[in-house]
Motif scaffolding. Sequence first.
Motif, PDB file in Angstrom:
ATOM      1  N   UNK A  28       0.834  -1.206   0.000  1.00  0.00           N
ATOM      2  CA  UNK A  28       0.000   0.000   0.000  1.00  0.00           C
ATOM      3  C   UNK A  28       0.867   1.254   0.000  1.00  0.00           C
ATOM      4  N   UNK A  29       1.901   1.257   0.823  1.00  0.00           N
ATOM      5  CA  UNK A  29       2.777   2.425   0.930  1.00  0.00           C
ATOM      6  C   UNK A  29       3.435   2.747  -0.401  1.00  0.00           C
ATOM      7  N   UNK A  30       3.880   1.732  -1.110  1.00  0.00           N
ATOM      8  CA  UNK A  30       4.496   1.959  -2.424  1.00  0.00           C
ATOM      9  C   UNK A  30       3.478   2.519  -3.408  1.00  0.00           C
ATOM     10  N   UNK A  31       2.261   2.001  -3.373  1.00  0.00           N
ATOM     11  CA  UNK A  31       1.216   2.487  -4.280  1.00  0.00           C
ATOM     12  C   UNK A  31       0.869   3.944  -3.991  1.00  0.00           C
ATOM     13  N   UNK A  32       0.871   4.317  -2.718  1.00  0.00           N
ATOM     14  CA  UNK A  32       0.537   5.687  -2.325  1.00  0.00           C
ATOM     15  C   UNK A  32       1.717   6.639  -2.527  1.00  0.00           C
ATOM     16  N   UNK A  33       2.932   6.105  -2.478  1.00  0.00           N
ATOM     17  CA  UNK A  33       4.129   6.937  -2.570  1.00  0.00           C
ATOM     18  C   UNK A  33       4.566   7.480  -1.220  1.00  0.00           C
ATOM     19  N   UNK A  34       3.636   7.500  -0.279  1.00  0.00           N
ATOM     20  CA  UNK A  34       3.878   8.013   1.065  1.00  0.00           C
ATOM     21  C   UNK A  34       2.927   7.250   1.990  1.00  0.00           C
ATOM     22  N   UNK A  35       3.326   7.068   3.244  1.00  0.00           N
ATOM     23  CA  UNK A  35       2.487   6.258   4.139  1.00  0.00           C
ATOM     24  C   UNK A  35       2.181   6.975   5.443  1.00  0.00           C
ATOM     25  N   UNK A  36       2.157   8.294   5.424  1.00  0.00           N
ATOM     26  CA  UNK A  36       1.867   9.043   6.647  1.00  0.00           C
ATOM     27  C   UNK A  36       0.420   8.864   7.100  1.00  0.00           C
ATOM     28  N   UNK A  37      -0.426   8.323   6.232  1.00  0.00           N
ATOM     29  CA  UNK A  37      -1.832   8.065   6.571  1.00  0.00           C
ATOM     30  C   UNK A  37      -2.049   6.675   7.151  1.00  0.00           C
ATOM     31  N   UNK A  53       9.624 -13.812  10.856  1.00  0.00           N
ATOM     32  CA  UNK A  53       9.482 -13.320   9.480  1.00  0.00           C
ATOM     33  C   UNK A  53      10.735 -12.540   9.082  1.00  0.00           C
ATOM     34  N   UNK A  54      11.788 -13.266   8.717  1.00  0.00           N
ATOM     35  CA  UNK A  54      13.023 -12.585   8.331  1.00  0.00           C
ATOM     36  C   UNK A  54      12.801 -11.650   7.147  1.00  0.00           C
ATOM     37  N   UNK A  55      11.744 -11.912   6.369  1.00  0.00           N
ATOM     38  CA  UNK A  55      11.458 -11.076   5.195  1.00  0.00           C
ATOM     39  C   UNK A  55      10.879  -9.715   5.571  1.00  0.00           C
ATOM     40  N   UNK A  56      10.585  -9.495   6.857  1.00  0.00           N
ATOM     41  CA  UNK A  56       9.955  -8.236   7.263  1.00  0.00           C
ATOM     42  C   UNK A  56      10.920  -7.054   7.272  1.00  0.00           C
ATOM     43  N   UNK A  57      12.214  -7.316   7.362  1.00  0.00           N
ATOM     44  CA  UNK A  57      13.180  -6.235   7.573  1.00  0.00           C
ATOM     45  C   UNK A  57      13.107  -5.180   6.476  1.00  0.00           C
ATOM     46  N   UNK A  58      13.121  -5.598   5.223  1.00  0.00           N
ATOM     47  CA  UNK A  58      13.080  -4.628   4.127  1.00  0.00           C
ATOM     48  C   UNK A  58      11.742  -3.904   4.080  1.00  0.00           C
ATOM     49  N   UNK A  59      10.662  -4.614   4.408  1.00  0.00           N
ATOM     50  CA  UNK A  59       9.337  -3.977   4.394  1.00  0.00           C
ATOM     51  C   UNK A  59       9.228  -2.924   5.504  1.00  0.00           C
ATOM     52  N   UNK A  60       9.734  -3.237   6.676  1.00  0.00           N
ATOM     53  CA  UNK A  60       9.702  -2.279   7.784  1.00  0.00           C
ATOM     54  C   UNK A  60      10.540  -1.047   7.469  1.00  0.00           C
ATOM     55  N   UNK A  61      11.691  -1.254   6.867  1.00  0.00           N
ATOM     56  CA  UNK A  61      12.531  -0.111   6.469  1.00  0.00           C
ATOM     57  C   UNK A  61      11.803   0.770   5.473  1.00  0.00           C
ATOM     58  N   UNK A  62      11.165   0.139   4.498  1.00  0.00           N
ATOM     59  CA  UNK A  62      10.424   0.873   3.474  1.00  0.00           C
ATOM     60  C   UNK A  62       9.281   1.665   4.100  1.00  0.00           C
ATOM     61  N   UNK A  63       8.543   1.028   5.002  1.00  0.00           N
ATOM     62  CA  UNK A  63       7.411   1.698   5.647  1.00  0.00           C
ATOM     63  C   UNK A  63       7.861   2.912   6.446  1.00  0.00           C
ATOM     64  N   UNK A  65      10.584   4.669   6.114  1.00  0.00           N
ATOM     65  CA  UNK A  65      11.098   5.717   5.225  1.00  0.00           C
ATOM     66  C   UNK A  65       9.961   6.498   4.580  1.00  0.00           C
ATOM     67  N   UNK A  66       8.818   5.860   4.418  1.00  0.00           N
ATOM     68  CA  UNK A  66       7.667   6.523   3.799  1.00  0.00           C
ATOM     69  C   UNK A  66       6.740   7.171   4.831  1.00  0.00           C
ATOM     70  N   UNK A  67       7.121   7.135   6.101  1.00  0.00           N
ATOM     71  CA  UNK A  67       6.371   7.846   7.128  1.00  0.00           C
ATOM     72  C   UNK A  67       5.289   7.060   7.820  1.00  0.00           C
ATOM     73  N   UNK A  68       5.265   5.743   7.645  1.00  0.00           N
ATOM     74  CA  UNK A  68       4.265   4.907   8.309  1.00  0.00           C
ATOM     75  C   UNK A  68       4.628   4.725   9.775  1.00  0.00           C
TER      76      UNK A  68
END
Length: 198
Positions: A28-37, A53-63, A65-68
């Motif tokens: 969702x954050x990638x689709x929105x471009x920003x995740x402050x909402x 969930x070792x796969x969560x690390x990159x997703x958490x970093x991305x979130x 960085x986008x303000x989630x």
Amino acid sequence: MERWIENHCNSQQILLVGEGDFSFSACLARAFGCATNMVATSLDSQASEWGKHWSCVSHLNDLRQRGCQVLHDVNVHDMHRHYFLSWKKFDVIIFNFPHAGHYPGFGESHPRVIDARVMLRPGGEIHVTTRDDYPYNTWHVDSPASSAGLFLTEKVWFEKSDYPGYHNRRGGDIDSNETFALGESYTFKFEAKPYCMY
């Protein structure tokens, strides 16, 4: 500019509960471009999350960085009393595959799985995505919703490919970073009954 991905847009205040590896939130954050909402939460602690969930690390970093806002140790049963969430209201609360793990006495049919109406803004919705084929359809997800003061407004087919990068993960301790078959999955959209609005 308003951006949509399926049932969700960046003008909505969105709460995601029970996230596995946070890949749905990140999508969702990638689709929105920003995740402050957005506020994305998991039942597990951060340390436990990384272990399961070792796969969560990159997703958490991305979130982040986008303000989630990312929160761990959030239990759907009492999240309306959480120190950060108790004063917030949301347009959409998303709970994908509540029974992705193996917790005794807790599944889609548990009466408090979607008891979050007090956290909704007027006209807000709770979206519960779950399998609706046998034996999962015997849980009747709409029954606990009705008991919780919610009514079903729409049931839509859930197509995983509509959410690029999303990987449904198991929630228990057994093969927790593995995916599971989605079968006939739908998103059930609920609104609060008028007399239950707070």
